[in-house]
Design a protein around this motif. Structure first.
Motif, PDB file in Angstrom:
ATOM      1  N   GLY A 185       0.030  11.872   3.140  1.00  0.00           N
ATOM      2  CA  GLY A 185      -0.330  13.318   3.048  1.00  0.00           C
ATOM      3  C   GLY A 185      -0.489  14.020   4.574  1.00  0.00           C
ATOM      4  O   GLY A 185       0.072  13.333   5.502  1.00  0.00           O
ATOM      5  N   VAL A 186      -0.364  15.266   4.371  1.00  0.00           N
ATOM      6  CA  VAL A 186      -0.442  16.159   5.479  1.00  0.00           C
ATOM      7  C   VAL A 186      -1.853  17.027   5.495  1.00  0.00           C
ATOM      8  O   VAL A 186      -1.760  18.011   4.567  1.00  0.00           O
ATOM      9  CB  VAL A 186       0.723  17.054   5.692  1.00  0.00           C
ATOM     10  CG1 VAL A 186       0.741  17.947   6.625  1.00  0.00           C
ATOM     11  CG2 VAL A 186       1.862  16.225   5.453  1.00  0.00           C
ATOM     12  N   PRO A 187      -2.797  16.691   6.331  1.00  0.00           N
ATOM     13  CA  PRO A 187      -3.077  15.563   7.055  1.00  0.00           C
ATOM     14  C   PRO A 187      -3.034  13.970   6.397  1.00  0.00           C
ATOM     15  O   PRO A 187      -3.528  14.140   4.954  1.00  0.00           O
ATOM     16  CB  PRO A 187      -4.052  15.473   7.948  1.00  0.00           C
ATOM     17  CG  PRO A 187      -4.864  16.547   7.191  1.00  0.00           C
ATOM     18  CD  PRO A 187      -4.145  17.338   6.388  1.00  0.00           C
ATOM     19  N   ALA A 188      -2.729  13.001   6.776  1.00  0.00           N
ATOM     20  CA  ALA A 188      -2.775  11.751   6.297  1.00  0.00           C
ATOM     21  C   ALA A 188      -4.230  11.247   5.859  1.00  0.00           C
ATOM     22  O   ALA A 188      -5.056  11.420   6.694  1.00  0.00           O
ATOM     23  CB  ALA A 188      -2.113  10.623   7.056  1.00  0.00           C
ATOM     24  N   LYS A 189      -4.608  10.956   4.423  1.00  0.00           N
ATOM     25  CA  LYS A 189      -5.920  10.590   4.232  1.00  0.00           C
ATOM     26  C   LYS A 189      -5.634   9.164   3.355  1.00  0.00           C
ATOM     27  O   LYS A 189      -4.474   8.832   2.758  1.00  0.00           O
ATOM     28  CB  LYS A 189      -6.472  11.667   3.125  1.00  0.00           C
ATOM     29  CG  LYS A 189      -6.741  12.735   3.834  1.00  0.00           C
ATOM     30  CD  LYS A 189      -7.129  13.633   2.662  1.00  0.00           C
ATOM     31  CE  LYS A 189      -7.341  14.962   3.331  1.00  0.00           C
ATOM     32  NZ  LYS A 189      -7.781  16.407   2.782  1.00  0.00           N
ATOM     33  N   THR A 190      -6.752   8.466   3.597  1.00  0.00           N
ATOM     34  CA  THR A 190      -6.739   7.202   2.704  1.00  0.00           C
ATOM     35  C   THR A 190      -6.749   7.224   1.339  1.00  0.00           C
ATOM     36  O   THR A 190      -7.490   7.978   0.745  1.00  0.00           O
ATOM     37  CB  THR A 190      -7.943   6.301   3.235  1.00  0.00           C
ATOM     38  OG1 THR A 190      -7.989   6.044   4.553  1.00  0.00           O
ATOM     39  CG2 THR A 190      -8.182   4.815   2.539  1.00  0.00           C
ATOM     40  N   ILE A 191      -6.046   6.813   0.631  1.00  0.00           N
ATOM     41  CA  ILE A 191      -5.686   6.815  -0.775  1.00  0.00           C
ATOM     42  C   ILE A 191      -6.305   5.525  -1.396  1.00  0.00           C
ATOM     43  O   ILE A 191      -6.785   5.743  -2.431  1.00  0.00           O
ATOM     44  CB  ILE A 191      -4.191   6.978  -1.116  1.00  0.00           C
ATOM     45  CG1 ILE A 191      -3.403   7.918  -0.655  1.00  0.00           C
ATOM     46  CG2 ILE A 191      -3.902   6.896  -2.644  1.00  0.00           C
ATOM     47  CD1 ILE A 191      -4.192   9.197  -0.626  1.00  0.00           C
ATOM     48  N   LYS A 192      -6.118   4.479  -0.959  1.00  0.00           N
ATOM     49  CA  LYS A 192      -6.592   3.351  -1.471  1.00  0.00           C
ATOM     50  C   LYS A 192      -6.622   2.258  -0.481  1.00  0.00           C
ATOM     51  O   LYS A 192      -6.008   2.165   0.416  1.00  0.00           O
ATOM     52  CB  LYS A 192      -5.841   2.947  -2.870  1.00  0.00           C
ATOM     53  CG  LYS A 192      -4.417   2.347  -2.541  1.00  0.00           C
ATOM     54  CD  LYS A 192      -4.003   2.012  -3.917  1.00  0.00           C
ATOM     55  CE  LYS A 192      -2.586   0.949  -3.512  1.00  0.00           C
ATOM     56  NZ  LYS A 192      -2.373   0.208  -4.923  1.00  0.00           N
ATOM     57  N   ALA A 193      -7.559   1.055  -1.023  1.00  0.00           N
ATOM     58  CA  ALA A 193      -7.720  -0.188   0.034  1.00  0.00           C
ATOM     59  C   ALA A 193      -6.570  -1.079  -0.381  1.00  0.00           C
ATOM     60  O   ALA A 193      -5.849  -0.862  -1.812  1.00  0.00           O
ATOM     61  CB  ALA A 193      -8.849  -0.846  -0.274  1.00  0.00           C
ATOM     62  N   ARG A 194      -5.936  -2.022   0.293  1.00  0.00           N
ATOM     63  CA  ARG A 194      -5.055  -2.874   0.254  1.00  0.00           C
ATOM     64  C   ARG A 194      -5.700  -4.156   0.527  1.00  0.00           C
ATOM     65  O   ARG A 194      -6.445  -4.345   1.367  1.00  0.00           O
ATOM     66  CB  ARG A 194      -3.908  -2.632   1.132  1.00  0.00           C
ATOM     67  CG  ARG A 194      -2.973  -1.335   0.911  1.00  0.00           C
ATOM     68  CD  ARG A 194      -1.826  -1.135   1.921  1.00  0.00           C
ATOM     69  NE  ARG A 194      -1.216  -2.062   2.297  1.00  0.00           N
ATOM     70  CZ  ARG A 194      -0.328  -2.811   1.606  1.00  0.00           C
ATOM     71  NH1 ARG A 194       0.219  -2.216   0.714  1.00  0.00           N
ATOM     72  NH2 ARG A 194       0.328  -3.759   2.010  1.00  0.00           N
ATOM     73  N   LYS A 195      -4.918  -5.378  -0.188  1.00  0.00           N
ATOM     74  CA  LYS A 195      -5.385  -6.700   0.235  1.00  0.00           C
ATOM     75  C   LYS A 195      -4.159  -7.194   0.861  1.00  0.00           C
ATOM     76  O   LYS A 195      -3.141  -6.604   1.158  1.00  0.00           O
ATOM     77  CB  LYS A 195      -5.344  -7.526  -1.034  1.00  0.00           C
ATOM     78  CG  LYS A 195      -6.352  -7.167  -2.077  1.00  0.00           C
ATOM     79  CD  LYS A 195      -6.171  -7.845  -3.470  1.00  0.00           C
ATOM     80  CE  LYS A 195      -7.145  -7.530  -4.453  1.00  0.00           C
ATOM     81  NZ  LYS A 195      -7.016  -8.108  -5.617  1.00  0.00           N
ATOM     82  N   SER A 196      -4.552  -8.300   2.052  1.00  0.00           N
ATOM     83  CA  SER A 196      -3.508  -8.713   2.882  1.00  0.00           C
ATOM     84  C   SER A 196      -2.177  -9.190   2.258  1.00  0.00           C
ATOM     85  O   SER A 196      -1.103  -9.109   3.041  1.00  0.00           O
ATOM     86  CB  SER A 196      -4.079  -9.575   3.801  1.00  0.00           C
ATOM     87  OG  SER A 196      -4.584 -10.863   2.998  1.00  0.00           O
ATOM     88  N   ASP A 197      -2.057  -9.676   0.968  1.00  0.00           N
ATOM     89  CA  ASP A 197      -1.070 -10.041   0.320  1.00  0.00           C
ATOM     90  C   ASP A 197      -0.313  -9.184  -0.536  1.00  0.00           C
ATOM     91  O   ASP A 197       0.524  -9.360  -1.359  1.00  0.00           O
ATOM     92  CB  ASP A 197      -1.431 -11.141  -0.297  1.00  0.00           C
ATOM     93  CG  ASP A 197      -2.548 -11.293  -1.471  1.00  0.00           C
ATOM     94  OD1 ASP A 197      -3.096 -10.101  -1.503  1.00  0.00           O
ATOM     95  OD2 ASP A 197      -2.668 -12.048  -2.206  1.00  0.00           O
ATOM     96  N   ASP A 198      -0.791  -7.842  -0.632  1.00  0.00           N
ATOM     97  CA  ASP A 198      -0.178  -6.959  -1.493  1.00  0.00           C
ATOM     98  C   ASP A 198       1.149  -6.330  -0.863  1.00  0.00           C
ATOM     99  O   ASP A 198       1.299  -6.497   0.407  1.00  0.00           O
ATOM    100  CB  ASP A 198      -0.910  -5.419  -1.149  1.00  0.00           C
ATOM    101  CG  ASP A 198      -2.098  -5.566  -2.296  1.00  0.00           C
ATOM    102  OD1 ASP A 198      -2.340  -6.326  -3.078  1.00  0.00           O
ATOM    103  OD2 ASP A 198      -3.040  -4.513  -2.202  1.00  0.00           O
ATOM    104  N   LEU A 199       2.140  -6.194  -1.715  1.00  0.00           N
ATOM    105  CA  LEU A 199       3.546  -5.705  -1.341  1.00  0.00           C
ATOM    106  C   LEU A 199       3.454  -4.383  -0.902  1.00  0.00           C
ATOM    107  O   LEU A 199       2.732  -3.419  -1.316  1.00  0.00           O
ATOM    108  CB  LEU A 199       4.359  -5.674  -2.485  1.00  0.00           C
ATOM    109  CG  LEU A 199       4.520  -7.469  -3.225  1.00  0.00           C
ATOM    110  CD1 LEU A 199       5.311  -7.101  -4.328  1.00  0.00           C
ATOM    111  CD2 LEU A 199       5.077  -8.137  -2.352  1.00  0.00           C
ATOM    112  N   PHE A 200       4.489  -4.000   0.031  1.00  0.00           N
ATOM    113  CA  PHE A 200       4.361  -2.762   0.759  1.00  0.00           C
ATOM    114  C   PHE A 200       4.904  -1.699  -0.333  1.00  0.00           C
ATOM    115  O   PHE A 200       4.496  -0.484  -0.329  1.00  0.00           O
ATOM    116  CB  PHE A 200       5.340  -2.556   1.826  1.00  0.00           C
ATOM    117  CG  PHE A 200       4.596  -3.271   3.173  1.00  0.00           C
ATOM    118  CD1 PHE A 200       3.400  -2.779   3.420  1.00  0.00           C
ATOM    119  CD2 PHE A 200       5.366  -4.305   4.002  1.00  0.00           C
ATOM    120  CE1 PHE A 200       2.689  -3.379   4.576  1.00  0.00           C
ATOM    121  CE2 PHE A 200       4.824  -4.645   5.142  1.00  0.00           C
ATOM    122  CZ  PHE A 200       3.295  -4.327   5.404  1.00  0.00           C
ATOM    123  N   LEU A 201       5.755  -2.112  -1.298  1.00  0.00           N
ATOM    124  CA  LEU A 201       6.359  -1.359  -2.226  1.00  0.00           C
ATOM    125  C   LEU A 201       5.845  -1.488  -3.610  1.00  0.00           C
ATOM    126  O   LEU A 201       5.432  -2.687  -4.060  1.00  0.00           O
ATOM    127  CB  LEU A 201       7.851  -1.449  -2.392  1.00  0.00           C
ATOM    128  CG  LEU A 201       8.477  -0.940  -0.848  1.00  0.00           C
ATOM    129  CD1 LEU A 201       9.787  -1.292  -0.982  1.00  0.00           C
ATOM    130  CD2 LEU A 201       8.276   0.311  -0.573  1.00  0.00           C
TER     131      LEU A 201
END
Length: 73
Positions: free
Chosen positions: A57-73
């Motif tokens: 976003g503009v400005p960037a905001k946290t959308i969700k948490a990720r796990k260390s093994d989540d895929l980038f896409l």
């Protein structure tokens, strides 16, 4: 970590391991990006971002948490 095409990273920026800054994202001077964090395309990062999150976003905001093994896409 990886930077997408046309990403702009100002001076004194720290990017954590396994993070991805996508197409056209902009990081202002002195920003810190945590490990395993994804910054979405076209985002404007004005503040430090923690580890293990998806932000955009503009400005960037946290959308969700990720796990260390989540895929980038």
């Amino acid at each position: 970590s990886s930077l997408g095409p046309s990403a702009i990273v100002a001076g004194n920026v720290s990017i954590g391991r396994r993070s991805a800054i996508w197409l056209g994202a902009k990081l202002i001077h002195g920003i810190s990006i945590g490990s395993n964090t994804v910054v979405g395309a076209g985002s404007l990062v004005l503040n430090d971002l923690p580890s293990d999150v998806l932000c955009y976003g503009v400005p960037a905001k946290t959308i969700k948490a990720r796990k260390s093994d989540d895929l980038f896409l």
